[in-house]
Motif scaffolding. Structure first.
Motif, PDB file in Angstrom:
ATOM      1  N   LYS A  23       0.968  -1.317   0.238  1.00 21.83           N
ATOM      2  CA  LYS A  23      -0.041   0.125   0.057  1.00 21.83           C
ATOM      3  C   LYS A  23       0.723   1.291  -0.126  1.00 21.83           C
ATOM      4  N   VAL A  24       0.389   2.289  -0.364  1.00 24.74           N
ATOM      5  CA  VAL A  24       0.887   3.800  -0.277  1.00 24.74           C
ATOM      6  C   VAL A  24       0.575   4.227   1.140  1.00 24.74           C
ATOM      7  N   ALA A  25       1.569   4.542   1.950  1.00 22.45           N
ATOM      8  CA  ALA A  25       1.412   4.835   3.250  1.00 22.45           C
ATOM      9  C   ALA A  25       0.261   6.130   3.267  1.00 22.45           C
ATOM     10  N   GLY A  26      -0.235   6.217   4.578  1.00 25.17           N
ATOM     11  CA  GLY A  26      -1.333   7.407   4.712  1.00 25.17           C
ATOM     12  C   GLY A  26      -0.743   8.187   5.744  1.00 25.17           C
ATOM     13  N   PHE A  27      -1.671   8.788   6.367  1.00 18.06           N
ATOM     14  CA  PHE A  27      -1.488   9.892   7.449  1.00 18.06           C
ATOM     15  C   PHE A  27      -2.751   9.663   8.546  1.00 18.06           C
ATOM     16  N   PRO A  28      -2.596   9.314   9.608  1.00 23.89           N
ATOM     17  CA  PRO A  28      -3.585   8.978  10.617  1.00 23.89           C
ATOM     18  C   PRO A  28      -4.291  10.379  10.821  1.00 23.89           C
ATOM     19  N   PHE A  29      -5.365  10.054  11.682  1.00 29.24           N
ATOM     20  CA  PHE A  29      -6.141  11.236  12.127  1.00 29.24           C
ATOM     21  C   PHE A  29      -5.277  12.260  12.965  1.00 29.24           C
ATOM     22  N   HIS A  30      -5.508  13.492  12.510  1.00 28.96           N
ATOM     23  CA  HIS A  30      -4.770  14.449  13.322  1.00 28.96           C
ATOM     24  C   HIS A  30      -5.512  15.875  13.138  1.00 28.96           C
ATOM     25  N   VAL A  31      -5.290  16.730  13.798  1.00 32.26           N
ATOM     26  CA  VAL A  31      -5.507  18.343  13.593  1.00 32.26           C
ATOM     27  C   VAL A  31      -4.367  18.857  13.231  1.00 32.26           C
ATOM     28  N   ASP A  32      -4.032  19.765  12.222  1.00 30.28           N
ATOM     29  CA  ASP A  32      -2.765  20.399  11.998  1.00 30.28           C
ATOM     30  C   ASP A  32      -2.408  21.301  13.172  1.00 30.28           C
ATOM     31  N   ILE A  33      -1.102  21.207  13.273  1.00 33.03           N
ATOM     32  CA  ILE A  33      -0.621  21.916  14.686  1.00 33.03           C
ATOM     33  C   ILE A  33      -1.011  23.297  14.308  1.00 33.03           C
ATOM     34  N   PRO A  34      -1.271  24.297  15.415  1.00 32.55           N
ATOM     35  CA  PRO A  34      -1.246  25.587  15.108  1.00 32.55           C
ATOM     36  C   PRO A  34      -0.366  26.368  14.519  1.00 32.55           C
ATOM     37  N   ALA A  35       1.030  25.866  14.649  1.00 35.78           N
ATOM     38  CA  ALA A  35       2.042  26.609  13.937  1.00 35.78           C
ATOM     39  C   ALA A  35       1.845  26.565  12.488  1.00 35.78           C
ATOM     40  N   ASN A  36       0.988  25.619  12.035  1.00 34.18           N
ATOM     41  CA  ASN A  36       1.113  25.472  10.459  1.00 34.18           C
ATOM     42  C   ASN A  36       0.376  26.633   9.895  1.00 34.18           C
ATOM     43  N   GLY A  37      -0.269  27.376  10.712  1.00 33.97           N
ATOM     44  CA  GLY A  37      -0.855  28.575  10.114  1.00 33.97           C
ATOM     45  C   GLY A  37      -2.651  28.601  10.280  1.00 33.97           C
ATOM     46  N   VAL A  38      -3.059  29.804  10.103  1.00 34.87           N
ATOM     47  CA  VAL A  38      -4.553  29.907  10.415  1.00 34.87           C
ATOM     48  C   VAL A  38      -5.393  29.303   9.323  1.00 34.87           C
ATOM     49  N   VAL A  39      -4.759  29.081   8.234  1.00 33.79           N
ATOM     50  CA  VAL A  39      -5.518  28.617   7.021  1.00 33.79           C
ATOM     51  C   VAL A  39      -4.326  27.393   6.606  1.00 33.79           C
ATOM     52  N   THR A  40      -4.851  26.116   6.244  1.00 37.12           N
ATOM     53  CA  THR A  40      -3.989  25.372   5.604  1.00 37.12           C
ATOM     54  C   THR A  40      -4.461  24.738   4.463  1.00 37.12           C
ATOM     55  N   MET A  41      -3.818  24.475   3.615  1.00 41.86           N
ATOM     56  CA  MET A  41      -4.061  24.034   2.016  1.00 41.86           C
ATOM     57  C   MET A  41      -3.204  22.729   1.794  1.00 41.86           C
ATOM     58  N   ILE A  42      -4.070  21.535   1.416  1.00 40.06           N
ATOM     59  CA  ILE A  42      -3.393  20.612   0.989  1.00 40.06           C
ATOM     60  C   ILE A  42      -3.169  20.561  -0.556  1.00 40.06           C
ATOM     61  N   ILE A  43      -2.285  20.591  -1.196  1.00 41.88           N
ATOM     62  CA  ILE A  43      -2.181  20.538  -2.737  1.00 41.88           C
ATOM     63  C   ILE A  43      -1.526  19.010  -3.182  1.00 41.88           C
ATOM     64  N   ASN A  44      -2.641  18.185  -3.909  1.00 43.43           N
ATOM     65  CA  ASN A  44      -2.419  16.887  -4.199  1.00 43.43           C
ATOM     66  C   ASN A  44      -1.815  16.705  -5.228  1.00 43.43           C
ATOM     67  N   VAL A  45      -0.435  16.304  -5.489  1.00 43.75           N
ATOM     68  CA  VAL A  45       0.217  16.321  -6.708  1.00 43.75           C
ATOM     69  C   VAL A  45       0.647  15.087  -7.470  1.00 43.75           C
ATOM     70  N   GLN A  46       0.390  13.979  -6.758  1.00 43.59           N
ATOM     71  CA  GLN A  46       0.988  12.800  -7.375  1.00 43.59           C
ATOM     72  C   GLN A  46      -0.062  11.640  -7.775  1.00 43.59           C
ATOM     73  N   ARG A  47      -0.969  11.444  -6.768  1.00 44.13           N
ATOM     74  CA  ARG A  47      -1.697  10.393  -6.742  1.00 44.13           C
ATOM     75  C   ARG A  47      -3.052  10.554  -6.310  1.00 44.13           C
ATOM     76  N   GLU A  48      -4.120  10.186  -6.631  1.00 38.01           N
ATOM     77  CA  GLU A  48      -5.603  10.340  -6.299  1.00 38.01           C
ATOM     78  C   GLU A  48      -5.605   9.583  -4.968  1.00 38.01           C
ATOM     79  N   VAL A  49      -6.101  10.123  -3.891  1.00 37.62           N
ATOM     80  CA  VAL A  49      -6.142   9.625  -2.389  1.00 37.62           C
ATOM     81  C   VAL A  49      -7.382   9.831  -1.851  1.00 37.62           C
ATOM     82  N   LEU A  50      -8.007   9.156  -0.994  1.00 34.94           N
ATOM     83  CA  LEU A  50      -9.252   9.295  -0.219  1.00 34.94           C
ATOM     84  C   LEU A  50      -8.791  10.185   1.112  1.00 34.94           C
ATOM     85  N   PHE A  51      -9.302  11.209   1.185  1.00 37.49           N
ATOM     86  CA  PHE A  51      -9.338  12.376   2.343  1.00 37.49           C
ATOM     87  C   PHE A  51     -10.317  12.145   3.208  1.00 37.49           C
TER      88      PHE A  51
END
Ligand SMILES: O=C(O)CCC(=O)C(=O)O
Ligand SMILES: [Fe+2]
Length: 238
Positions: A153-181
């Motif tokens: 399998k291609v590894a995933g990222f388990p449930f989390h909340v982005d840490i506050p330091a990541n910014g007030v707005v966060t944006m995921i840009i999916n560039v390589q492979r379709e995934v289920l978010f």
């Protein structure tokens, strides 16, 4: 932005084709070249890794029994064009097997290709969508996620909340492979398939209260162990 919103998830926006496929391919190649430089810099030196404590809300920690709060990272300096030095924190194994993560904080530490090819357009997007005034200077944070093939399998990222330091707005840009978010609050889980080229923006309640994850994906039939099968770029600003 031909964006989709989700009536029951305040602050979440999706543009399924923010980037064209050829732009995505370029971003993948540039990201993989950077990954090689990060790996060369740490050189398997597990002994010299520092420990970071990744804060997660109690409701995420208690639901995800195997979630660790300690992760190990190396401080890596890279030389970009014009002899510019950038610094990042590189986590060769973030949480789970097959997931490496590099975290670049502040504009002066963004890789050349991100500052040149990614940030201006995304800045225009958040300004035109009214998240920030057009002339406001933003401090950018970049997370690069590298996911390998693990047990077919291609590894995933388990449930989390982005840490506050990541910014007030966060944006995921999916560039390589379709995934289920998936994004969840309590037991209510919403599936959001992210095609290649998608930009998913988390703000407000969806960013701070809801938890999210990316499920492991089917790996292609061919491909060696250890190869990076998926890259995602996550931009946030303050
Ligand atoms: O890889 C992805 O698409 C999700 C990444 C993510 O949630 C993060 O970096 O916080
Ligand atoms: Fe995230």
């Amino acid at each position: 932005m031909p964006r989709q919103q989700f009536r029951h998830i305040p602050g979440l926006f999706l543009d399924t084709d923010y980037f064209a496929l050829d732009q995505c391919s370029r971003l993948v190649l540039q990201s993989l070249a950077l990954y090689e430089r990060l790996e060369a810099a740490v050189g398997g030196a597990d002994g010299s890794l520092e420990t970071a404590h990744i804060p997660q809300p109690a409701y995420v920690r208690s639901a995800e029994h195997n979630l660790k709060s300690e992760e190990h990272f190396a401080r890596v300096a890279l030389t970009e064009e014009s002899q510019r030095t950038i610094r990042c924190e590189y986590f060769p194994r973030y949480g789970e097997d097959g997931h490496a993560l590099a975290y670049f904080q502040r504009n002066a530490n963004l890789p050349d290709f991100v500052a040149r090819d990614l940030v201006p357009g995304v800045h225009g997007l958040v300004a035109s969508e009214g998240f920030v005034p057009p002339d406001q200077e933003l401090v950018w944070k970049l997370t690069m996620n590298f996911y390998q093939r693990v047990n077919g399998k291609v590894a995933g990222f388990p449930f989390h909340v982005d840490i506050p330091a990541n910014g007030v707005v966060t944006m995921i840009i999916n560039v390589q492979r379709e995934v289920l978010f998936q994004i969840a609050k309590g037991d209510a889980v919403t599936d959001i398939p992210l095609p290649v080229g998608a930009l998913l923006l988390l703000s407000g309640e969806s960013r701070y209260v809801w938890k999210h994850r990316v499920l492991p994906a089917d790996a292609p039939a061919s491909g060696g162990a250890g190869a990076i099968e998926r890259v995602s770029l996550v931009l946030g600003f303050q």
